[in-house]
Scaffold this motif. Structure first.
Motif, mmCIF file in Angstrom:
data_model
loop_
_atom_site.group_PDB
_atom_site.id
_atom_site.type_symbol
_atom_site.label_atom_id
_atom_site.label_comp_id
_atom_site.label_asym_id
_atom_site.label_seq_id
_atom_site.Cartn_x
_atom_site.Cartn_y
_atom_site.Cartn_z
ATOM 1 N N ASP B 190 0.725 -1.382 0.042
ATOM 2 C CA ASP B 190 0.314 -0.552 -0.095
ATOM 3 C C ASP B 190 1.040 1.491 0.069
ATOM 4 O O ASP B 190 1.405 1.893 0.737
ATOM 5 N N LYS B 208 -2.870 -1.703 5.575
ATOM 6 C CA LYS B 208 -1.479 -0.327 5.830
ATOM 7 C C LYS B 208 -1.437 -0.787 7.081
ATOM 8 O O LYS B 208 -1.979 0.005 7.395
ATOM 9 N N THR B 228 4.977 0.074 2.063
ATOM 10 C CA THR B 228 4.022 -0.799 3.664
ATOM 11 C C THR B 228 3.174 -2.154 3.133
ATOM 12 O O THR B 228 2.762 -2.318 2.471
ATOM 13 N N ASN B 466 -0.812 6.803 4.519
ATOM 14 C CA ASN B 466 0.457 6.974 3.797
ATOM 15 C C ASN B 466 2.012 7.421 3.606
ATOM 16 O O ASN B 466 2.766 8.066 4.280
#
Lengths: 105, 517
Positions: B190, B208, B228, B466
């Motif tokens: 991810d 994630k 990830t 993220n």
């Protein structure tokens, strides 16, 4: 849509990226780059102080969760043939490449 | 056989460890099921429209390798040894991880002939825990996309709920495989939503983890500050089981965190009463990017309702719902990602040059430069080319301050949004945020692919995690009017996957959702 990346600049980027483009690829790529830049310009609406720091990764690496530096020691890969065997062309343990552009001194 | 396929991974492992099922019989049933639903595997130059009613999750099925692993698990049982917490559980691996002796392609022509010289740490850990790897599943080329359609390996995966639709991406093969019963678990990655978005589209659970929680050793790099690895599973319990196996410090990855790994399965047993979960209006507004125009509009009503229903069920379980939580920089997640991810991709993809491994042009070339240009030109598809060109532009010396530096500063503000709402001394003191996972349900194949801006905005509700590095999980909660799954997302504090999983379990328990298989 803006034309921020014109043909000349685009050709320069393609040269730097080392791509030989086929058929209609150039037209698609340049159009999408300019569309993406329109989205990127949204960032200009964000008020930023001159001293806003940058973040290069999200989670801070504290002493607690960081690994201590490891010893700087050479470790052989167990089976070098697995690596060298992947090269497109080899000879006597060397990787073979075409002529490298150079000037005779 | 369907009865066996409907068991959960933790039940399979328990039955194998207790000698009630053999790993080999679980594997053979799974292989038989794959043969009936998956169709031809993706391959270079094959027909994208072939067998439109099949799933096409796989690029490489490694049946003989899997049989040897299953037999080894069974041999341990006979010898009175414990094969581990994933004993006999078949799983798939997104083909962005290297696995020793198997093709490791990244969905790209440039790596189509590449054989993994070693095994990625998360895969190695799953195998060491008794898991049985079925093979490598399809994905967007180098993970660059949200539909899996950019893979050079055709046909690309289809959504098991409606095979005329995409499974999402980039871990589309992973989510499709798990939803279709082709293995219980899948290892995905991810970078902007590539686990959570396909999980939502396929009606499965996608987690994630916190950046650094799972080693990236053996992951073919894209955006090194964002990538990830994490689990895709059919239940929250199975995702917790898998995370526990793959998490933790790895001496091969200096960015893997030395944070302690809690017992995630035990965390699921804890009550959610008293936990504080936030709802943010900034996740109920989306940007529609059709035709290059960016228009802000409300979230589709069905998706909003799915989130509000989930909040109400959590409230009934004693969770404190906190409304009007500001996440003002969420909407800048995609514009910042367009810059940061491209710079990192360009940097990581310079290594593919036709010299050391991967594709080299068969054409006659005058010199090295021409070899580079032809190998990269023929080996990369359109999406890697687009990302490399943008990355080079926005990080070039004369533009870097305007673009790259600014994007990294905005990333700081995105991170601060999360820090503020999770601050235990702050105004909101949240344990998690509850949001939709995606702005739409699974879209038809071909409907978005090609429009790189519209495709990127498929990740607009997932990408902030993220940038910030925080963990997120998507849980399926209902289906829409077309019968397609909808997921909700929980976002949590750094390294607090345990609380996320505990809440996700409660969300799952209360949801009126039935898995595809």
């Amino acid at each position: 849509m803006s034309e921020e990346i014109g043909r000349t600049l685009f050709d320069h980027l393609v040269e730097l990226a080392a791509f030989e483009l086929g058929g209609d690829e150039a037209e698609y790529l340049r159009r999408e780059l300019n569309k993406q830049l329109d989205a990127i310009h949204e960032l200009e609406a964000v008020p930023l102080d001159a001293d806003t720091p940058i973040t290069s990764h999200g989670v801070p690496y504290t002493q607690e969760i960081s690994a201590p530096p490891r010893e700087d020691r050479w470790q052989p890969f167990p089976d070098t043939e697995k690596l060298m065997g992947q090269a497109p062309e080899t000879e006597d343990g060397y990787i073979v490449v075409p002529d490298i552009p150079h000037e005779e001194l | 056989m369907m009865e066996l396929l409907r068991m959960e991974a933790h039940e399979i492992a328990a039955a194998v460890r207790a000698g009630k099922l053999s790993a080999r019989e679980v594997l053979e049933a799974t292989l038989e099921h794959i043969a009936s639903v998956d169709g031809i595997p993706g391959s270079i130059g094959d027909d994208p429209e072939a067998e439109p009613d099949k799933i096409h999750a796989f690029i490489t099925l490694t049946a003989e390798r899997a049989r040897a692993q299953a037999d080894a698990v069974d041999a341990k049982i006979v010898a009175g040894e414990d094969p581990g917490p994933l004993a006999g559980v078949p799983f798939t691996v997104k083909d962005i991880f290297v696995v020793e002796g198997t093709p490791s392609t990244a969905g790209s022509r440039i790596l189509a002939n590449y054989i993994g010289p070693y095994t990625a740490t998360p895969v190695e850990r799953m195998e060491a825990a008794g898991g049985v790897m079925l093979g490598k599943v399809n994905l967007d080329e180098f993970t660059f996309g949200s539909s899996s359609e950019s893979s050079a390996f055709k046909p690309t995966p289809r959504n098991p709920w409606d095979t005329s639709r995409v499974p999402g991406g980039s871990s589309g093969g992973s989510a499709a495989a798990v939803a279709a019963g082709e293995g219980w678990l899948s290892l995905g990655t991810d970078t902007a939503g590539s686990i959570r978005q396909p999980a939502a589209f396929c009606g499965v659970v996608g987690l994630k983890p916190t950046y650094g929680r799972v080693s990236r050793y053996g992951l073919i790099a894209f955006g090194s500050s964002l990538d990830t690895p994490g689990p895709i599973a059919r239940s929250v319990r199975d995702a917790a089981l898998m995370l526990h196996v793959i998490a933790g410090r790895d001496p091969h990855d200096a960015t893997s965190a030395a944070a302690p790994v809690p017992e995630y399965l035990a965390a699921l047993e804890k009550d959610v009463r008293g936990l504080r979960v936030g709802l943010s209006p900034d996740y109920f507004r989306i940007v529609r990017a059709e035709g290059g125009e960016l228009v802000e509009e409300p979230l589709p009503a069905e998706i909003k309702q799915a989130v509000l229903d989930t909040a109400e069920r959590l409230a009934n379980m004693g969770v404190e719902i906190v409304e009007d939580v500001p996440m003002p920089h969420n909407r800048y997640g995609i514009p910042a990602y367009f810059v940061i991810a491209r710079v990192e991709a360009a940097s990581n993809l310079h290594r593919y040059d036709g010299v050391k491994y991967g594709y080299r042009t068969p054409d006659r070339v005058a010199d090295m430069r021409e070899m580079y240009r032809k190998s990269r030109g023929q080996g990369f598809g359109l999406q890697p080319k687009l990302r490399i060109l943008m990355g080079m532009y926005v990080s070039a010396a004369q533009y870097s301050e305007r673009y790259y530096q600014r994007a990294l500063q905005v990333r700081t503000l995105i991170r601060r949004d999360f820090e503020a709402v999770f601050d235990p001394e702050g105004k909101y003191r949240l344990d998690a945020l509850l949001t939709p996972t995606t702005p739409t349900a699974a879209f038809p194949m071909g409907a978005v692919y090609g429009d790189s801006v519209l495709m990127q905005y498929a990740d607009q509700l997932t990408v902030a995690a993220n940038h910030a590095g925080v963990p997120g999980i998507s849980v399926p909660v209902t289906t829409d009017a077309d019968g397609l799954p909808l997921g909700v997302q929980l976002l949590g504090r750094d390294f607090d996957e345990a609380t996320l999983l505990r809440l996700a379990r409660a969300v799952e328990e209360g949801a009126a959702f039935t898995a595809k298989v």
